[in-house]
Write an enzyme that holds these catalytic residues in place. Sequence first.
Site, short mmCIF file in Angstrom:
data_model
loop_
_atom_site.label_atom_id
_atom_site.label_comp_id
_atom_site.label_asym_id
_atom_site.label_seq_id
_atom_site.Cartn_x
_atom_site.Cartn_y
_atom_site.Cartn_z
N GLU A 190 0.84 -1.19 0.07
CA GLU A 190 -0.20 -0.27 0.22
C GLU A 190 1.03 1.38 0.16
OE1 GLU A 190 -3.94 -1.93 2.04
OE2 GLU A 190 -2.43 -0.17 3.92
N GLU A 303 -5.53 -6.82 -2.82
CA GLU A 303 -6.40 -6.68 -1.93
C GLU A 303 -7.14 -6.26 -1.65
OE1 GLU A 303 -4.02 -5.78 1.57
OE2 GLU A 303 -5.57 -5.20 2.94
#
Length: 1026
Positions: A190, A303
């Site tokens: 991320e 994800e």
Amino acid sequence: MKFLGSLLLAGQLLVAAVAAQQWPLHNDGLNDVVQWDHYSLMINGERLFFWSGEFHYWRIPVPELWQDIMEKIKAAGFNAFSIYAHWGFHSAAHGELDFESGAHNFSRIFDMAKELGLYMLVRPGPYINAETTGGGYPGWLLTGDYGTLRNNDSRYTEAWTPYWDAMSKMVAEHSVTNGGNVILYQVENEYGEQWTNVSARTPNETAIAYMELLEASTRQNMVDIPTIFNNPNLGSKSWSLDYDINHVGGDVDLYGLDNYPSCWSCNLQECTSTNGFPPPFTTFDYYTNFQETAPTQPSILAEFQGGSYNPWGGPQGGCISTTGPDWVNVFYRNNIGNKIAGQNIYMLFGGTNWGGLPFPLVGTSYDYSAPISESRLLTDKYSETKLLSYFVRAAKDLTKVERAGNGTTNFTSNPAVFAQALRNVDTGSHFYVTKHTNTTLTSYLTFKLNMTTSLGQLQVPQYAPNIVLNGRQAKILVADFAAGAEKLIYSTAEVLTVSVQDNKPIIVFWIPTGESGEFYLKGATHGSVARCDGCANVAFHPASEGLVVSFMQNQGMTVLTFNTGVKAIILDRTTAYGFWQPTVSADPNVTLNETVLARGPYLVRTATVDNGTISLTGDYNGTTELEIFAPLGTETAGWSGGGYGHHSWGGRGSRTVLFNGQAVAVRSTPYGSLVGSLSASNATVETVQASIPALTDWKVADGLPERMANYNDSGAGWRLANKTSTLNPWQPQTFPVLYGDEYGFHTQNLLWRGCFTGDATGVYLDIIGGVASGWSAWLNGVFLGSVLGNVTLSETNATLPFGNATTSGENVLFVIQDHMGHDETTGVLNPRGILNATLLSSTNSNLTFTSWKVAGQAGGESNIDPIRGPLNEGGLHAERLGWHLPGFDDSAWPAGTPEQGLSEAGAKFYRTNLPLDLPTGVDASLAFELTAPAGSELRAQLYVNGYMFGKFVPYIGHQVEFPVFPGILNYHGDNTIGLSVWAQSGEGARMSVGVSVLGVYQSSLEPGAGTEYLRPGWSSDRLVYY
């Protein structure tokens, strides 16, 4: 037959345009074992729809149970799973790595993945977020000595290199290119920092240099599978080779997207800065992002939301209704409608934040409202996910599709229904994802669907009642669907799966209970009802190319047979939840003729066939009907492909069925299945509950003797806190530096003793422990007060008057603080400790402390308990001396119970024994129930055989049920139960502890077998840490 004219002209033009596009075939430049293009991943030349779910081995610290979770992942139809590796779990000190002790040795996961037939996505960080302390960073990294982190600072590079080397080498050994099953390797997490200006593509040189260091190390350690990245949300567009048109660098092989459309937390306010304020059940558009950012690559959600974590103060039991079965039904189908070619669900199994694993916002539970609950029990959400998983496995044409349009009037007869159309560019098969145009609505809608088929344009259904969307619901309806060598021209019921047996397909449909459906089977001229359990209005309508079948299905299972040898099974949702398709191959991308079908049990884990014997393993409770569809078999009509051993069947009469190794008497049905009954379980929730003794015979000792002025703090458990400077960017307001990390204490409770002389009248304390943290203070053994803490404040302060507690000589201020874990992302360096300790005096403004000492985890960074590891304990007196461990001699302690509790502020530590002798052949899930009277101001910690498995703060709440895994619990022997109760008010505190049974199933799993090594006992070495 209702043919449509030019109604779908716009969609046809779009199909023609995308079909003309020629897309490049990519690999990582090292080999072509894993390749990819605009459509999908390819493994050894075979297209794969990457269907994965996440679990974290470190949140279930019993290696013997990883098989249980992985078998449940496989049983739900997934072909892959993902793991985060946790640097801090493996590294107690700089230069130290442990991949050998207990659950720190996770190498067996790679072997189990190979044996079960599951591909792997490995995500080693080095930063992982994951709602764990410091985002997975080791505590020793968080002092500021290694810079601000997540950059190309040489100090940080030197720190992560040994860990990254070890992880990369492990993955290289088990990669698909080396005979293993790891197919993707994620770099960072991320970290959408490639651009300082995304639309202008202005490069962030520091972030690029950092990513290139990680990627270079990956390749130097012989990882030769594709790298991937989970780009956070839709705006940052980082690390895509396609988007990086100026080749600024840092790109991974495969762009992936990370998104939580309904919030990653039960507290929706945590997500407004990312998601804005969409109404509940608002689906997102991912198609546009992927086509803009990575058009030559498959669209992979590396994800995607599988649930939400429950923060401190959240609803008791979590918020599973926010992302429940109806959410799964709509959102995952919407993803497929967005031309997704891969999805990794976070979390598929959440597990437990035992010890010091959590970051401050969350407590002990990391259930995450996941399909597999924290207690390892299966939920309706698991069953709903399985319905789509089986379809994805059967729908091989999904791996090469283009969007063929989307909208309302061109596709449906009801403008309130929205359809997303996908078309396989080779076969022409179509997939129509239908949902509410406004997915936030719960209205009951009916409609007809305009389909493109090989027979032309059709409006369906033709005979059955209209298609239904009942409330929050979506459906994937197919046209020209390949079922082995046969074809469905269309279906208005969803296809659950296909199993090819004896060279003929068994097509399984499912619909919500009480709804109607219709399908058109090409080539058939005659059909009959072989079994009607819940069916109604079944009719066979001759058509130009086959047979149209209309029906209605209530609860139960209907079987239809056709003159072509095809069988159709029709299930309602309830029955479909109990329907299984185990594979008999270790190939994750299994072919449809390497499966069997089974109905009835709570869980079917595995299947093998050998010389006419069908062997199933699984779980069930009560007397359960078992029905199996498997081939009659000849040498040419049996199984094909590699994997588990299998041979020709011989004949129907010779077939034998074993379930968990026990023979099951079966009979053959007229439609070719085998039906038998699994015997009644020898244990139930009620009988197991009755066998568990109440927790009595507690012993008790003072849990906080350090508060007294005469306490001897010269032991090895205490360190002089005398640093006069720190590189932490958050500088203290007073000195010396009173940050736990500076002295090697990185987790859970920190204890401070400050000495002074003089005429102080009080003290001002500013303490940082993370949100929901609290602290208490004493002077010379006299209670001064507490700050309870709440879910909004990470840093709290108070001015505490001393009253008459001072003496004419040396005074000792004692402070205990609850360290709730390190913050994440840009807050990872936020300290834990005392920011300001200022003595107050009316006569001496320069009065200061003469010395400070601090206590934390016994041994600090020495990792004296390598099995449980560096995150299990904090600095409580009981922890340092090992009172929580099996084998400690408490015979001299007086009796006392937590129900009696404390009558004043302080802490007590309670110990008792829980003898268990659960039935063999049973998998039981147990939990501890912690309760306290309303208004109680206490903090409690539960220990089970030395593991801290429950933090209980009732005034913040709201977790009261704490599941504990077998292996941590000894199901066939004694269990040491410890409880620390810290009363934060002068009134004291009391509480209760009980044990509840959450589920009991006959099972092939032997829970807790061979786990003695996970429960090491007390040794006298602990005595030095007083």
